[in-house]
Design an enzyme around this catalytic site. Structure first.
Site, short mmCIF file in Angstrom:
data_model
loop_
_atom_site.label_atom_id
_atom_site.label_comp_id
_atom_site.label_asym_id
_atom_site.label_seq_id
_atom_site.Cartn_x
_atom_site.Cartn_y
_atom_site.Cartn_z
N THR A 126 -22.53 68.76 44.78
CA THR A 126 -21.47 69.40 44.00
C THR A 126 -21.56 69.07 42.51
OG1 THR A 126 -19.07 69.36 43.59
CG2 THR A 126 -19.98 67.44 44.68
N ASP A 127 -21.09 70.00 41.68
CA ASP A 127 -21.04 69.77 40.22
C ASP A 127 -20.01 68.69 39.87
OD1 ASP A 127 -18.67 71.19 40.71
OD2 ASP A 127 -19.05 72.74 39.20
N GLU A 128 -19.15 68.34 40.84
CA GLU A 128 -18.09 67.37 40.53
C GLU A 128 -18.65 65.97 40.25
OE1 GLU A 128 -14.48 67.78 42.73
OE2 GLU A 128 -14.88 69.88 43.17
N TYR A 150 -13.62 61.82 46.34
CA TYR A 150 -14.52 62.86 46.84
C TYR A 150 -15.81 62.87 46.01
CZ TYR A 150 -16.64 67.53 47.27
OH TYR A 150 -17.54 68.57 47.42
N LYS A 154 -19.67 61.95 47.16
CA LYS A 154 -20.78 62.91 47.07
C LYS A 154 -21.90 62.34 46.19
CE LYS A 154 -21.11 66.58 48.53
NZ LYS A 154 -21.71 67.05 49.81
#
Ligand code: NAD
Ligand code: TYD
Length: 341
Positions: A126-128, A150, A154
């Site tokens: 994810t870009d997060e 989260y 990741k």
């Protein structure tokens, strides 16, 4: 690549990917390996259930023995890992399950990839992990500044993938996707939540000032990008995957209301999410160099998504009327209303 194990394949993006792979490659077989958490749903795979090239195994990616048995039984040569706990808001109240699945579960799959000498392990990231990006866009070599349990989990998964590539030559790739929208997204995520609330004339709860920005991409484009990396990507590499265009949450909410012919008075501001990342933005030139292009603008993606939820009430009403969902909604949203800024 012929026999793909798609972990988390009963979730939103995974089920779209299963459908995409079965359509695109007439000689590929897929086995979905999924724990069926609250977010996993066999309704997402109803239309492929009879396909002779599809199989389903209920299992946890943290269960090394069950993972091994599935690899052996289906002669798996490739793992594409979608399995994860995925909702930022839930990670704030139950971080432990995120660490277990997103970090430890990734390790279990990597061990299996190493032991069986798989052709490819692909991690759906994810870009997060870059954290909030107030200006400019993230490139794959940027440092990680995670701010939620989260995104931290990741990031831990990504780091383990890179470690298994460097230390054990596991042929691994990673994609870091932006926010997906499209069919079969569990209605706790903002876009399906807003669409289904609007259909029922219920408030659209906007966190804080609504000026946070996300790069919303159509799930089919994301699936194509993962396919491109599986077939043309270099092992040991990370590829950002998104449109490169960001939209403010308030503008997304207004467009949903416009598409459904509903009044803006449905917008309800509520207290902000703690640690809410203001903006994500991806530089996608690296994957574009492999020949991939996003096929949908934000407006096209949102329109297709709204149409799907309008046409598929059977799918989301079952979820939203369930005890588990209603209890979550009440616990998470009750009493958070604030005056419009
Ligand atoms: P989702 O929550 O809809 O589905 C997750 C799936 O994983 C479910 O079917 C669930 O049952 C399964 N699962 C959870 N824990 C498991 C475990 N321990 N063992 C086996 N299966 C388990 O998620 P999604 O939105 O489809 O996201 C899929 C992947 O893509 C995730 O890795 C997520 O981090 C990543 N991602 C999502 C987005 C997005 O916008 N949704 C964007 C970028 C990356
Ligand atoms: P979400 O779909 O949870 O994805 P993520 O936080 O992983 O990007 O949320 C997308 C954006 O929408 C994010 O800025 C938070 C915001 N949001 C709301 O304003 N209201 C909501 O009820 C939800 C769930 C999210």
């Amino acid at each position: 690549m012929r026999n793909l194990m798609i972990t988390g394949g009963a979730g939103f993006i995974g089920s779209n990917f299963v459908r995409y792979i079965l359509e695109r490659y007439s000689d590929y077989r897929v086995v979905v390996y999924d724990k069926l958490t609250y977010a996993g749903n066999l309704d997402n795979l109803l239309d492929v259930a009879q396909n002779p090239r599809y199989a389903f195994v209920q299992g946890d990616i943290c269960d090394a023995q069950a993972v091994r048995e599935t690899i052996r039984r289906y002669d798996v040569d490739t793992i594409v890992n979608f399995a994860a706990e995925t909702h930022v808001d839930r990670s704030l109240t139950d971080p432990g399950s995120f660490i277990m699945t997103d970090v430890f579960g990734t390790y279990v799959l990597l061990e299996a990839a190493k032991e069986f000498g798989l052709e490819r392990y692909h991690q759906v990231g994810t870009d997060e992990v870059y954290g909030q990006v107030l200006e400019g866009s993230s490139v794959e070599t940027d440092p990680l500044h995670t701010r939620s349990p989260y995104s931290a989990s990741k990031a831990g998964g990504d780091m383990m993938v890179l470690a298994y590539y460097a230390s054990f030559d596991v042929p691994a790739t990673i994609t870091r996707g932006s926010n997906n929208i499209g069919p079969y997204q569990y209605p706790e995520k903002v876009v399906p939540l807003f669409i289904t609330n609007a259909i029922d004339d219920k408030p659209l709860p906007i966190y804080g000032d609504g000026l946070q920005m996300r790069d919303y991409q159509y799930v089919r484009d994301h699936c194509e990008g993962i396919d491109v990396v599986l077939h043309k990507g270099r092992v040991g590499e990370i590829y950002n995957l998104g449109t490169g265009v960001e939209t403010r949450n308030i503008d997304m909410a207004r467009l949903i209301l416009e598409l459904l012919g509903k009044p803006e008075s449905l917008i309800q501001y509520i207290t902000d999410r703690p640690g809410h990342d203001r903006r994500y933005s991806l530089d996608v030139s690296k994957i574009q160099a492999l020949g991939w292009r996003s096929q949908h603008t934000f407006a096209q993606a949102l329109e297709a998504t709204v149409r799907w939820y309008v046409d598929n009430e059977w799918w989301w009403r079952k979820i939203k009327s369930g005890e588990q969902y209603r209890e979550y909604y009440q616990r998470h949203y009750a009493g958070r209303e604030i005056e419009k800024k």
